[in-house]
Design a protein around this motif. Structure first.
Motif, PDB file in Angstrom:
ATOM      1  N   THR A 304     -12.355  25.987  33.308  1.00 42.91           N
ATOM      2  CA  THR A 304     -11.900  27.158  34.052  1.00 42.91           C
ATOM      3  C   THR A 304     -10.609  27.672  33.415  1.00 42.91           C
ATOM      4  N   PHE A 305     -10.223  28.897  33.772  1.00 43.30           N
ATOM      5  CA  PHE A 305      -8.959  29.414  33.252  1.00 43.30           C
ATOM      6  C   PHE A 305      -7.767  28.654  33.830  1.00 43.30           C
ATOM      7  N   ALA A 306      -7.913  28.085  35.003  1.00 45.56           N
ATOM      8  CA  ALA A 306      -6.839  27.249  35.548  1.00 45.56           C
ATOM      9  C   ALA A 306      -6.636  26.027  34.659  1.00 45.56           C
ATOM     10  N   GLU A 307      -7.747  25.419  34.236  1.00 44.52           N
ATOM     11  CA  GLU A 307      -7.660  24.257  33.354  1.00 44.52           C
ATOM     12  C   GLU A 307      -7.119  24.647  31.975  1.00 44.52           C
ATOM     13  N   ILE A 308      -7.577  25.787  31.468  1.00 46.06           N
ATOM     14  CA  ILE A 308      -7.123  26.250  30.148  1.00 46.06           C
ATOM     15  C   ILE A 308      -5.621  26.538  30.177  1.00 46.06           C
ATOM     16  N   THR A 309      -5.154  27.189  31.234  1.00 39.47           N
ATOM     17  CA  THR A 309      -3.732  27.534  31.343  1.00 39.47           C
ATOM     18  C   THR A 309      -2.861  26.284  31.373  1.00 39.47           C
ATOM     19  N   ASP A 310      -3.292  25.296  32.128  1.00 39.58           N
ATOM     20  CA  ASP A 310      -2.549  24.025  32.157  1.00 39.58           C
ATOM     21  C   ASP A 310      -2.526  23.386  30.776  1.00 39.58           C
ATOM     22  N   LEU A 311      -3.653  23.431  30.093  1.00 43.83           N
ATOM     23  CA  LEU A 311      -3.764  22.846  28.758  1.00 43.83           C
ATOM     24  C   LEU A 311      -2.826  23.538  27.780  1.00 43.83           C
ATOM     25  N   LEU A 312      -2.755  24.858  27.856  1.00 41.77           N
ATOM     26  CA  LEU A 312      -1.961  25.637  26.905  1.00 41.77           C
ATOM     27  C   LEU A 312      -0.457  25.456  27.081  1.00 41.77           C
ATOM     28  N   ARG A 313      -0.036  24.821  28.164  1.00 52.48           N
ATOM     29  CA  ARG A 313       1.393  24.526  28.343  1.00 52.48           C
ATOM     30  C   ARG A 313       1.851  23.409  27.406  1.00 52.48           C
ATOM     31  N   ASN A 314       0.902  22.680  26.858  1.00 56.81           N
ATOM     32  CA  ASN A 314       1.254  21.640  25.894  1.00 56.81           C
ATOM     33  C   ASN A 314       1.721  22.298  24.594  1.00 56.81           C
ATOM     34  N   ASP A 315       2.820  21.825  24.042  1.00 56.05           N
ATOM     35  CA  ASP A 315       3.403  22.468  22.863  1.00 56.05           C
ATOM     36  C   ASP A 315       2.569  22.292  21.597  1.00 56.05           C
ATOM     37  N   ILE A 316       1.505  21.518  21.658  1.00 58.10           N
ATOM     38  CA  ILE A 316       0.633  21.426  20.471  1.00 58.10           C
ATOM     39  C   ILE A 316      -0.086  22.760  20.245  1.00 58.10           C
ATOM     40  N   TYR A 317      -0.079  23.649  21.247  1.00 59.75           N
ATOM     41  CA  TYR A 317      -0.703  24.969  21.096  1.00 59.75           C
ATOM     42  C   TYR A 317       0.304  26.034  20.658  1.00 59.75           C
ATOM     43  N   ALA A 318       1.544  25.635  20.437  1.00 61.09           N
ATOM     44  CA  ALA A 318       2.543  26.569  19.903  1.00 61.09           C
ATOM     45  C   ALA A 318       2.224  26.784  18.418  1.00 61.09           C
ATOM     46  N   ILE A 319       1.928  28.011  18.056  1.00 58.16           N
ATOM     47  CA  ILE A 319       1.387  28.310  16.723  1.00 58.16           C
ATOM     48  C   ILE A 319       2.455  28.180  15.630  1.00 58.16           C
ATOM     49  N   GLU A 320       2.022  27.587  14.513  1.00 55.48           N
ATOM     50  CA  GLU A 320       2.812  27.551  13.280  1.00 55.48           C
ATOM     51  C   GLU A 320       1.921  28.059  12.159  1.00 55.48           C
ATOM     52  N   GLU A 321       2.361  29.119  11.473  1.00 52.57           N
ATOM     53  CA  GLU A 321       1.532  29.716  10.427  1.00 52.57           C
ATOM     54  C   GLU A 321       2.369  30.572   9.494  1.00 52.57           C
ATOM     55  N   PHE A 322       1.897  30.723   8.281  1.00 51.21           N
ATOM     56  CA  PHE A 322       2.543  31.588   7.288  1.00 51.21           C
ATOM     57  C   PHE A 322       4.037  31.277   7.132  1.00 51.21           C
ATOM     58  N   GLY A 323       4.385  29.987   7.264  1.00 55.19           N
ATOM     59  CA  GLY A 323       5.776  29.578   7.106  1.00 55.19           C
ATOM     60  C   GLY A 323       6.652  29.895   8.297  1.00 55.19           C
ATOM     61  N   MET A 324       6.049  30.238   9.427  1.00 56.06           N
ATOM     62  CA  MET A 324       6.798  30.578  10.641  1.00 56.06           C
ATOM     63  C   MET A 324       6.383  29.667  11.789  1.00 56.06           C
ATOM     64  N   SER A 325       7.298  29.471  12.743  1.00 62.44           N
ATOM     65  CA  SER A 325       7.034  28.617  13.904  1.00 62.44           C
ATOM     66  C   SER A 325       7.304  29.380  15.199  1.00 62.44           C
ATOM     67  N   THR A 326       6.760  28.862  16.280  1.00 63.43           N
ATOM     68  CA  THR A 326       6.991  29.441  17.598  1.00 63.43           C
ATOM     69  C   THR A 326       8.350  29.015  18.144  1.00 63.43           C
ATOM     70  N   ASP A 327       9.082  29.965  18.711  1.00 66.11           N
ATOM     71  CA  ASP A 327      10.327  29.667  19.419  1.00 66.11           C
ATOM     72  C   ASP A 327       9.937  29.113  20.795  1.00 66.11           C
ATOM     73  N   LEU A 328      10.094  27.818  20.969  1.00 69.20           N
ATOM     74  CA  LEU A 328       9.617  27.166  22.191  1.00 69.20           C
ATOM     75  C   LEU A 328      10.370  27.629  23.430  1.00 69.20           C
ATOM     76  N   ASP A 329      11.643  27.937  23.301  1.00 69.15           N
ATOM     77  CA  ASP A 329      12.407  28.412  24.469  1.00 69.15           C
ATOM     78  C   ASP A 329      11.832  29.737  24.973  1.00 69.15           C
ATOM     79  N   GLN A 330      11.539  30.640  24.051  1.00 62.36           N
ATOM     80  CA  GLN A 330      10.961  31.924  24.434  1.00 62.36           C
ATOM     81  C   GLN A 330       9.570  31.735  25.045  1.00 62.36           C
TER      82      GLN A 330
END
Length: 371
Positions: A304-330
């Protein structure tokens, strides 16, 4: 639960808008950038054309849903509905100050006159376009050609879509046409879901009456009709989300045979045989695992989207690509801000049941044949 929307309470006067340039067009109308004169706010003004097709009750109903559902959902992750005007009657056409406007045509190479005597819809203006166009530029340039797009923005977009759909489903609404073209980006590049014209209000399962949606994002149960009762659930939106994720990381789609897809029928046959596209190189492993769960052939197996949303709070889904990283605070600030229970609208009118939004007997309030 959704309540009925009385459109006379949302009525607007087109004289209160300074209509600027054409910014888009759809099946039934042309969209302009406009400025609301009394507030100075920039808005999107859609002039709905009274074609023969629009005289059909089904098409009138789709526009009614496009207006009413976002208005009553009242979610920060949907494009905000600001006002509506019914088509002018013959008598009104004689006295209305603005009945047409001359603007650049669709190709941008000439001029055309656009009729403004049909219905008018005003919504929040999305200044940064839709997810489809910006993602394509970003991927083609490997992050260089779209400087305002970055892993932080992309991580927020993915989370925002899921969190918004979590509450859409909680309100017992199925979008049925969820795709990058219908996800717009505001001035902060935060996602806003639009185009609820094909939506359904549900209690449990709903029966299939006609194919709906865009083939690439359509769940197999929408066109295979395997159940004896031909029904489907809100899991069709989760399936579409899988392909939104897929398209966030690639502009190409290949199956294991790596042959080009020559048409929607060939594509749908592959999906019907439980085949799915192969993993592109840019998709991170956590996202690939989530995609495979979301596009499961059996709707019951999809999260469900409730389950997906909870899952996406894990920082392993913070994207890193093209030499750039996600600002976790933002990212964390946005997650906490968008994933909240919406504040109910103050009841300013009598209300009726959810089903009144789709009850054909109530379409007399939206019957355009009299105009």
């Amino acid at each position: 639960m959704l309540n009925d929307v009385y459109l006379y309470n949302e009525s607007i006067d087109i004289d209160n808008y300074d209509i600027k340039e054409r910014i888009g067009s759809g099946a039934f109308g042309i969209v302009f950038r406009a400025i609301q004169k009394d507030t100075g706010e920039e808005v999107a003004l859609k002039a709905i054309q009274l074609t023969d097709k629009l005289k059909q009750q089904k098409e009138q109903r789709n526009i009614l849903l496009e207006i009413c559902i976002p208005r009553k959902l009242n979610l920060p992750g949907t494009v905000k509905f600001l006002g509506f005007r019914f088509p002018l009657t013959d008598e009104q056409k004689k006295t209305e100050k603005i009945v047409s406007i001359t603007t650049t045509n669709k190709d941008g190479k000439g001029r055309e006159t656009v009729d403004l005597t049909g219905a008018i819809m005003v919504t929040q203006l999305m200044k940064n376009g839709n997810l489809e166009s910006l993602t394509k530029i970003y991927l083609e340039s490997r992050g260089v050609g779209c400087p305002k797009m970055n892993p932080t923005i992309r991580s927020k977009i993915i989370f925002g879509i899921s969190a918004t759909m979590k509450y859409v489903h909680k309100k017992k609404v199925i979008h049925r046409d969820l795709k990058p073209d219908n996800i717009f980006l505001d001035e902060n590049f935060e996602p806003k879901i639009a185009d609820f014209g094909l939506s359904k209000i549900i209690m449990d399962k709903i029966n299939m009456t006609v194919w709906v949606g865009t083939p690439f994002f359509m769940a197999p149960e929408l066109f295979m009709n395997e159940d004896e009762d031909g029904s489907y659930t809100n899991a069709v939106d989760v399936y579409a989300f899988a392909f939104i994720l897929y398209k966030m990381f690639t502009n190409s789609v290949f199956f294991s045979d790596k042959k080009p897809i020559r048409g929607k029928q060939q594509y749908m046959m592959k999906i019907g045989r439980k085949l799915r596209p192969i993993k592109p190189e840019l998709i991170p492993d956590p996202y690939w695992e989530l995609i495979q769960r979301c596009w499961a052939h059996d709707p019951v197996q999809r999260p469900t989207f409730a389950e997906i949303t909870d899952l996406l709070r894990n920082d392993i889904y913070a994207i890193e690509e093209f030499g750039m990283s996600t600002d976790l605070d933002q990212l964390h600030e946005y997650q906490d801000r968008i994933d909240v229970e919406p504040i109910p609208l103050s009841p300013s009118t009598p209300t009726t049941s959810d089903e009144s939004l789709i009850d054909p007997n109530r379409q007399r309030h939206f019957n355009w044949d009299r105009h």
